[in-house]
Design an enzyme around this catalytic site. Structure first.
Site, mmCIF file in Angstrom:
data_model
loop_
_atom_site.group_PDB
_atom_site.id
_atom_site.type_symbol
_atom_site.label_atom_id
_atom_site.label_comp_id
_atom_site.label_asym_id
_atom_site.label_seq_id
_atom_site.Cartn_x
_atom_site.Cartn_y
_atom_site.Cartn_z
ATOM 1 N N GLU A 1 9.185 0.445 -2.603
ATOM 2 C CA GLU A 1 9.543 -0.978 -2.782
ATOM 3 C C GLU A 1 10.713 -1.120 -3.757
ATOM 4 O O GLU A 1 10.639 -1.844 -4.759
ATOM 5 C CB GLU A 1 8.321 -1.810 -3.216
ATOM 6 C CG GLU A 1 7.238 -1.809 -2.139
ATOM 7 C CD GLU A 1 6.148 -2.858 -2.299
ATOM 8 O OE1 GLU A 1 6.077 -3.545 -3.344
ATOM 9 O OE2 GLU A 1 5.355 -3.020 -1.345
ATOM 10 N N GLU B 1 2.374 0.907 3.949
ATOM 11 C CA GLU B 1 1.408 0.013 3.288
ATOM 12 C C GLU B 1 1.110 -1.143 4.227
ATOM 13 O O GLU B 1 2.038 -1.876 4.621
ATOM 14 C CB GLU B 1 1.951 -0.522 1.948
ATOM 15 C CG GLU B 1 1.978 0.529 0.861
ATOM 16 C CD GLU B 1 2.349 -0.021 -0.512
ATOM 17 O OE1 GLU B 1 2.029 -1.193 -0.807
ATOM 18 O OE2 GLU B 1 2.959 0.743 -1.284
HETATM 19 O O1 AHR Z 1 -0.916 -1.665 -2.594
HETATM 20 C C1 AHR Z 1 -0.711 -2.418 -3.743
HETATM 21 C C2 AHR Z 1 0.766 -2.597 -4.058
HETATM 22 O O2 AHR Z 1 1.371 -3.335 -3.047
HETATM 23 C C3 AHR Z 1 1.594 -1.344 -4.123
HETATM 24 O O3 AHR Z 1 1.534 -0.736 -5.368
HETATM 25 C C4 AHR Z 1 2.972 -1.849 -3.867
HETATM 26 O O4 AHR Z 1 3.800 -0.889 -3.272
HETATM 27 C C5 AHR Z 1 2.754 -3.067 -3.002
HETATM 28 O O5 AHR Z 1 3.437 -4.161 -3.454
#
Ligand code: AHR
Length: 515
Positions: free
Chosen positions: A196, A319
């Site tokens: 991110e 994710e």
């Molecule tokens: O999964 C929780 C968080 O969500 C992670 O650390 C981040 O990459 C995303 O914003």
């Protein structure tokens, strides 16, 4: 692979308790230009130093009365082995860009204690580090996927970590690995270059990030025996410009994957909604929002196709999952949430989407395995519960590395308050033994849907199935009632003279096997 020209057309009639709706579905063998397998890495998981995922999840105190290897909890390991999780992403997430790997090697008593500034300002004692993570992966039998630090780390630090992990020679770092108990190289291949980077990983512009990627990637070496699969920090949900800039600036041959992060939120980031106490409005909204994944993949893929028409680069959704408010009474920074039948339907629908885009999506990681967000496993002291989402990954493991079968489906709508989504979604694959698996999801919580299909051209004579459903979409598995939502044998499928008849219960996931 020889293209099989067989075209299976299934004409389906959906019967609801209220009315008959016409559905048509076709499954065919792919032609030589589209044939590919459903990568097992679509079924990957994610474990961050966040709340009780690592600490008090996988990694427990010496005194806890559960089967353990060192401090690694083996009941969780066994559960993940049973569903063949293919890879585990670690150490973050946002945590990855504040993590310095050298804090987590060597004798534990000498490791420094830092502060996990991202997730609750709690002490991070670094007792779980490189060796512990790689032992966990080896016990599970999955590949490690390490996210390297771009935000607060240096190219030198990243280069050193890779040498420590993968070099099989006589260097100081390789000798240090041997001194720490692992003479053989770890051969870590999946490698994230930041996380991110548009946000918690450094608030970069895509132009700045792609320059950073190229700099860091230059020092990520392929030590003999291990070819690195570098994954660039990709877009936040529908940030299509991020994808455009990454694909324009980073050559496809330097990037195994471009990540995509998308979470299903019922409300907004300040009011995400309860994981357990919700009505049909929130149920419908969550499902509708999870289905946005299909649009995201189509649009990001279209941009990627311009620069990489042969689809070398994986769109790695590393994710995803539903993100609700934390369970009342728990630390909100720990992101502990329960998991309902609704969440299982989200998982099943999303995995069908990934399967059906598996020519571009070759990796995905659900967030986050144990005790955080849409978990597979919840723990409380020595107790452990398998969530409804776990059972979806169990049902769907038949698709791992199987040949993808194109499927088209026109579904009746599930209508709620004047809005609508397709009630049924599906994907199909053929395993190495020739068995065909069709995963069908009925999102309508109020109606059974009956599917009639002609499958004569498949030359199959037997059908069996398994189903996941429960009395209500808010049903959960709790520590008091751990098996409320569970997989059962499915008996509502008949195959006679090439005709398949299936009745999907309301709010259910059914996986059929045709032999
Ligand atoms: O999964 C929780 C968080 O969500 C992670 O650390 C981040 O990459 C995303 O914003």
């Amino acid at each position: 692979m020889q293209p099989n020209k067989t075209l299976l057309t299934l004409a389906l009639a959906a019967t609801t308790t209220l009315a008959n709706a016409q559905v048509s579905l076709s499954v065919k063998e792919p032609d030589s230009t589209t044939t590919h397998s459903v990568s097992r890495f679509i079924y990957g998981q994610f474990a961050e130093h966040l709340g009780r995922c690592i600490y008090d999840g996988f990694w427990v105190s010496d005194s806890m009365n559960v089967p353990k290897k060192g401090r690694i909890r083996l009941d969780a390991v066994e559960a993940l082995k049973r569903i063949k999780i293919p890879d585990l992403r670690w150490p973050g997430g946002c945590f990855a860009d504040q993590y310095h790997w050298s804090d987590g090697i060597g004798p534990r008593s000498e490791r420094p204690t830092r502060v996990n500034t991202t997730w609750g300002m709690v002490p991070e004692d670094n007792s779980f580090g490189t060796a512990e993570f790689l032992e966990l992966c080896s016990l599970i039998g999955c590949e490690p996927y390490v996210a390297g630090n771009v935000g607060t780390g240096t190219p030198q630090e990243m280069e050193n970590w890779l040498e420590y992990l993968n070099y099989n020679g006589n260097s100081t770092l390789a000798k240090e690995r041997a001194k720490n108990g692992h003479p053989a190289p770890y051969n870590v291949s999946f490698w994230g270059v930041g996380n991110e980077s548009w946000g918690c990983g450094g608030n970069m512009t895509p132009e700045y990030y792609t320059d950073q990627f190229k700099k860091y990637a230059e020092f990520c070496k392929d030590y003999p025996g291990t070819r690195l699969k570098k994954i660039a920090s990709g877009p936040n949900a529908d940030d299509y410009n991020w994808t455009e800039v990454c694909m324009k600036n980073i050559p496809y041959w330097d990037m195994y994957g471009l990540s995509l992060h998308y979470y299903t939120l019922v409300g907004d980031w300040s009011h995400k909604g309860s994981a357990t106490s919700f009505g049909e409005k929130e149920y419908f909204t969550a499902l509708k929002k999870c289905m946005f994944m299909d649009t995201l993949i189509r649009k990001h893929s279209a941009i990627m196709d311009k620069y990489d028409p042969q689809r070398h680069v994986s769109l790695s959704v590393d994710e995803w999952g539903i993100w609700t408010d934390a369970e009342p009474g728990t630390n909100p920074a720990f992101l502990y949430q329960q998991n309902s039948l609704r969440d299982a339907l989200i998982a099943a629908t999303t995995l069908n989407i990934f399967n059906n885009h598996s020519d571009r999506v070759r990796m995905a990681n659900l967030a986050q395995t144990v005790n955080v967000l849409q978990s597979l496993i919840l723990t409380k002291g020595p107790q452990m519960v398998l969530t409804p989402t776990y059972h979806v990954f169990d049902l769907y493991q038949v698709h791992q590395d199987a040949k993808w079968l194109p499927i088209t489906l026109q579904s009746p709508d599930y209508v709620y308050d004047g809005d609508n989504i397709p009630a049924v979604n599906a994907s199909a694959s053929e395993d190495k033994q020739g068995a065909v698996h069709i995963s069908l999801v009925n999102l309508d919580p109020n109606k059974k849907i009956t599917v009639s299909a002609s499958v004569a051209s498949l030359n199959k004579t037997q059908v069996s199935g398994r189903v996941l459903t429960s009395g209500h979409f808010t049903d959960i598995n709790s520590f008091d009632q751990p098996n409320k939502v569970k997989i059962e044998a499915f008996h509502d499928a008949q195959l006679q003279s090439g005709n398949l008849q299936v009745t999907l219960p309301p709010a259910s996931v059914v996986v059929l096997e045709l032999k």
